[in-house]
Design an enzyme around this catalytic site. Structure first.
Site, short mmCIF file in Angstrom:
data_model
loop_
_atom_site.label_atom_id
_atom_site.label_comp_id
_atom_site.label_asym_id
_atom_site.label_seq_id
_atom_site.Cartn_x
_atom_site.Cartn_y
_atom_site.Cartn_z
N THR A 141 -16.04 -2.48 -9.29
CA THR A 141 -17.22 -1.79 -8.79
C THR A 141 -18.42 -1.97 -9.73
N ASP A 142 -19.62 -1.81 -9.17
CA ASP A 142 -20.83 -1.86 -10.01
C ASP A 142 -20.96 -0.60 -10.88
N GLU A 143 -20.14 0.45 -10.57
CA GLU A 143 -20.28 1.70 -11.32
C GLU A 143 -19.87 1.56 -12.79
N THR A 152 -3.34 5.63 -11.23
CA THR A 152 -3.39 4.50 -10.29
C THR A 152 -4.27 3.37 -10.79
N LEU A 194 -6.81 -4.47 -4.77
CA LEU A 194 -7.81 -3.47 -4.34
C LEU A 194 -7.29 -2.05 -4.44
N ALA A 195 -5.96 -1.85 -4.56
CA ALA A 195 -5.42 -0.48 -4.53
C ALA A 195 -6.06 0.35 -5.64
N ILE A 243 1.92 1.00 -6.68
CA ILE A 243 1.73 0.03 -7.77
C ILE A 243 2.18 0.60 -9.12
N TYR A 295 -14.00 8.24 -12.42
CA TYR A 295 -13.69 7.08 -11.57
C TYR A 295 -14.16 5.79 -12.23
N ASP A 301 0.85 -1.19 0.00
CA ASP A 301 0.00 0.00 0.00
C ASP A 301 0.89 1.25 0.00
N TYR A 337 6.21 1.08 12.04
CA TYR A 337 6.70 0.30 10.92
C TYR A 337 8.06 0.74 10.37
N LYS A 360 -12.08 2.48 -13.67
CA LYS A 360 -12.28 1.11 -13.19
C LYS A 360 -12.69 0.20 -14.36
P1 NAD Z 1 -9.91 3.26 -0.28
O1 NAD Z 1 -9.75 4.54 -1.01
O2 NAD Z 1 -10.44 3.26 1.10
O3 NAD Z 1 -8.50 2.51 -0.22
C1 NAD Z 1 -7.63 2.45 -1.32
C2 NAD Z 1 -6.28 1.97 -0.81
O4 NAD Z 1 -5.39 1.89 -1.94
C3 NAD Z 1 -5.62 2.92 0.20
O5 NAD Z 1 -5.08 2.18 1.27
C4 NAD Z 1 -4.53 3.60 -0.60
O6 NAD Z 1 -3.41 3.99 0.20
C5 NAD Z 1 -4.15 2.51 -1.59
N1 NAD Z 1 -3.55 3.05 -2.81
C6 NAD Z 1 -4.03 4.08 -3.58
N2 NAD Z 1 -3.19 4.31 -4.60
C7 NAD Z 1 -2.18 3.40 -4.50
C8 NAD Z 1 -1.01 3.12 -5.27
N3 NAD Z 1 -0.72 3.86 -6.36
N4 NAD Z 1 -0.20 2.12 -4.88
C9 NAD Z 1 -0.49 1.38 -3.78
N5 NAD Z 1 -1.56 1.62 -3.00
C10 NAD Z 1 -2.40 2.61 -3.36
O7 NAD Z 1 -10.77 2.33 -1.24
P2 NAD Z 1 -11.88 1.24 -0.88
O8 NAD Z 1 -13.17 1.91 -0.76
O9 NAD Z 1 -11.37 0.38 0.18
O10 NAD Z 1 -11.91 0.43 -2.26
C11 NAD Z 1 -11.00 -0.64 -2.49
C12 NAD Z 1 -11.26 -1.21 -3.87
O11 NAD Z 1 -12.60 -1.68 -3.96
C13 NAD Z 1 -11.11 -0.19 -5.01
O12 NAD Z 1 -10.52 -0.84 -6.09
C14 NAD Z 1 -12.53 0.23 -5.32
O13 NAD Z 1 -12.65 0.61 -6.67
C15 NAD Z 1 -13.28 -1.05 -5.04
N6 NAD Z 1 -14.69 -0.90 -4.63
C16 NAD Z 1 -15.03 -0.06 -3.60
C17 NAD Z 1 -16.36 0.03 -3.18
C18 NAD Z 1 -16.78 0.92 -2.03
O14 NAD Z 1 -17.99 1.04 -1.77
N7 NAD Z 1 -15.88 1.52 -1.30
C19 NAD Z 1 -17.33 -0.75 -3.82
C20 NAD Z 1 -16.95 -1.59 -4.88
C21 NAD Z 1 -15.61 -1.67 -5.25
O1 DAU Z 2 -21.08 1.59 -6.06
C1 DAU Z 2 -19.78 1.33 -5.62
C2 DAU Z 2 -19.04 2.63 -5.40
O2 DAU Z 2 -19.62 3.22 -4.23
C3 DAU Z 2 -17.54 2.45 -5.24
O3 DAU Z 2 -17.00 1.94 -6.42
C4 DAU Z 2 -16.88 3.78 -4.87
O4 DAU Z 2 -15.49 3.58 -4.62
C5 DAU Z 2 -17.54 4.30 -3.60
O5 DAU Z 2 -16.99 5.55 -3.23
C6 DAU Z 2 -19.04 4.43 -3.81
O6 DAU Z 2 -19.35 5.48 -4.78
P1 DAU Z 2 -20.55 6.52 -4.54
O7 DAU Z 2 -20.28 7.72 -5.36
O8 DAU Z 2 -21.86 5.86 -4.69
O9 DAU Z 2 -20.34 6.82 -2.97
P2 DAU Z 2 -20.42 8.18 -2.11
O10 DAU Z 2 -20.38 7.75 -0.68
O11 DAU Z 2 -19.44 9.18 -2.57
O12 DAU Z 2 -21.88 8.70 -2.44
C7 DAU Z 2 -23.03 7.92 -2.17
C8 DAU Z 2 -24.24 8.71 -2.63
O13 DAU Z 2 -24.42 9.84 -1.75
C9 DAU Z 2 -24.11 9.30 -4.02
O14 DAU Z 2 -25.39 9.29 -4.64
C10 DAU Z 2 -23.67 10.73 -3.79
C11 DAU Z 2 -24.35 11.08 -2.47
N1 DAU Z 2 -23.61 12.04 -1.59
C12 DAU Z 2 -22.32 11.78 -1.32
C13 DAU Z 2 -21.60 12.62 -0.49
C14 DAU Z 2 -20.14 12.38 -0.19
C15 DAU Z 2 -24.29 13.12 -1.04
O15 DAU Z 2 -25.49 13.33 -1.28
N2 DAU Z 2 -23.58 13.95 -0.22
C16 DAU Z 2 -22.26 13.75 0.07
O16 DAU Z 2 -21.67 14.58 0.82
#
Ligand code: NAD
Ligand code: DAU
Length: 351
Positions: free
Chosen positions: A132-134, A103, A84-85, A63, A157, A36, A348, A161
């Protein structure tokens, strides 16, 4: 006794990655190398409880640094990669798309190259790409995303992906790299950076700050507790079919405004406020550019083929999440002030 396999997990200090790393380390089946970069979203405090586990090793690195990645693959005989990064926040991708391409696309292709070049016996390895589903775009009022829904990403984004997903499949098709991909809906739970909807609202309610709801709050997301996602990842990594895609979702759709109302009401109870106090903080703000209306996952394939189901009811998961944020004020302070890197320096740097 059979020897433990060494697995590379990227992004393991982030939100979902930290739950995945913990699960794999605690399974006692693997040696986990967590790579990471520790961007603003990666915090090693997330893994405090396993940092001395003999099955766990942390490596700080990027990465996108190809020479470093090549060296890592020659140092360890990785049986698998769980990738996952990523840069993960849609709003940041709108203001700074290049970092997402770097990235999410270039970094992923670098990892694929390293795996392809280093894995002598490529057949018994596995590259698991977490997506992601996006990538499927935006739904109208009805319907679900399935594994065969055509890609139609709408934000920088999701375009990054989608591009990385295509590269993974292309490496499978062209070089025979064994891979599996999962596309998951919105996660929530502990360790979530407070820029995303649920932790941001919890943080702001606690501090009596405005709750910014984009547009009319009518966008719909399908929420899944993060440990249920980590459990799905373990199952797919171990039992999924090579070359296949699995959708993961919570069967749990919420309009943003309804979810914010629920959070306000649960928080009022927990904070001892009279009901309605936190709802007064709701502030409708300018909508996100190109805001996808609705996501909803059909996770039937994962259910039927691998027997996975979400384990937590939403209300229960939200309570656990809120309790965690209320009990971890220092974590919130560290990640919002940038002090989280002190943890790396203290725990660390000299390992
Ligand atoms: P996050 O932003 O919380 O964590 C990302 C991690 O990747 C961090 O620890 C960051 O330091 C590391 N990272 C970023 N750039 C890097 C690089 N260049 N080299 C090495 N490490 C790096 O993200 P998350 O929400 O935990 O998501 C993880 C994965 O799951 C992502 O690929 C995201 O697209 C996917 N995903 C997230 C969600 C969600 O709801 N959060 C849903 C579906 C899929
Ligand atoms: O669907 C999976 C995705 O879900 C992941 O791939 C992404 O990494 C993750 O960030 C998430 O994306 P969203 O854009 O759906 O999540 P976010 O929490 O940013 O927003 C959720 C919803 O809430 C979206 O419709 C935008 C809205 N929102 C978000 C923020 C931050 C607000 O209305 N106000 C806010 O301040």
């Amino acid at each position: 006794m059979t020897e433990k396999e060494t697995i590379l997990i990227t992004g393991g200090a982030g939100f979902i990655g930290s739950h995945v790393v913990r699960r794999f380390v605690k399974s006692e089946k693997y040696i986990i190398v967590n790579l990471d970069k520790l961007t603003y979203a990666g915090n090693l405090e997330n893994l405090r409880d396993i940092e001395d586990n003999p099955n766990y090793k942390f490596v700080k690195g990027d990465i996108c640094d190809f020479a470093f990645i090549k060296e890592l693959f020659s140092k360890y005989d990785f049986k698998g990669v769980i990738h996952l990064a990523a840069e993960s926040h849609v709003d940041r991708s709108i203001s700074n798309p290049m970092e997402f391409i770097q990235t999410n696309v270039v970094g992923t292709v670098g990892l694929l190259n390293a795996a392809k070049d280093s894995w002598a016996n490529i057949g018994d390895r596995r590259f698991y790409h977490v997506s992601t589903d996006e990538v499927y775009g935006s739904l109208g009022e009805t319907g679900f995303f399935t594994e065969t829904t055509p890609y139609d990403p709408q934000s920088p984004y999701s375009a990054s992906k989608a591009s990385s997903d295509h590269f993974v499949r292309a490496y499978g098709n062209t070089y025979g790299l064994p891979f599996v991909i999962s596309n998951c809906s919105n996660n929530y739970g502990p360790n979530h950076f407070p820029e995303k909807l649920i932790p941001l609202m919890i943080h702001n309610i606690k501090n009596g700050k405005p709750l910014p709801v984009y547009g009319k709050g009518e966008n719909v997301r399908d929420w899944l507790y993060v440990e249920d996602h980590a459990r799905a990842i373990e199952l797919i990594f171990e039992k999924g079919k090579n070359g296949d895609t699995y959708n993961i979702g919570g069967f749990n759709e919420w309009k943003n405004i309804d979810l914010v109302h629920l959070l306000c009401d649960v928080m009022d109870d927990k904070l001892g406020n009279s009901q309605g106090t936190s709802r007064k903080l709701i502030t409708y703000v300018k909508d996100r550019a190109g805001h996808d209306l609705r996501y909803a996952i059909d996770a039937t394939k994962l259910q039927q083929e691998l027997g996975w189901e979400p384990s937590l009811q939403f209300k229960e998961g939200l309570e656990k999440t809120i309790d965690w944020y209320l009990a971890n004020e220092k974590w919130l302070q560290d990640v919002t002030s940038g002090d989280y890197l002190k943890y790396y320096d203290e725990h660390y740097a000299n390992r």
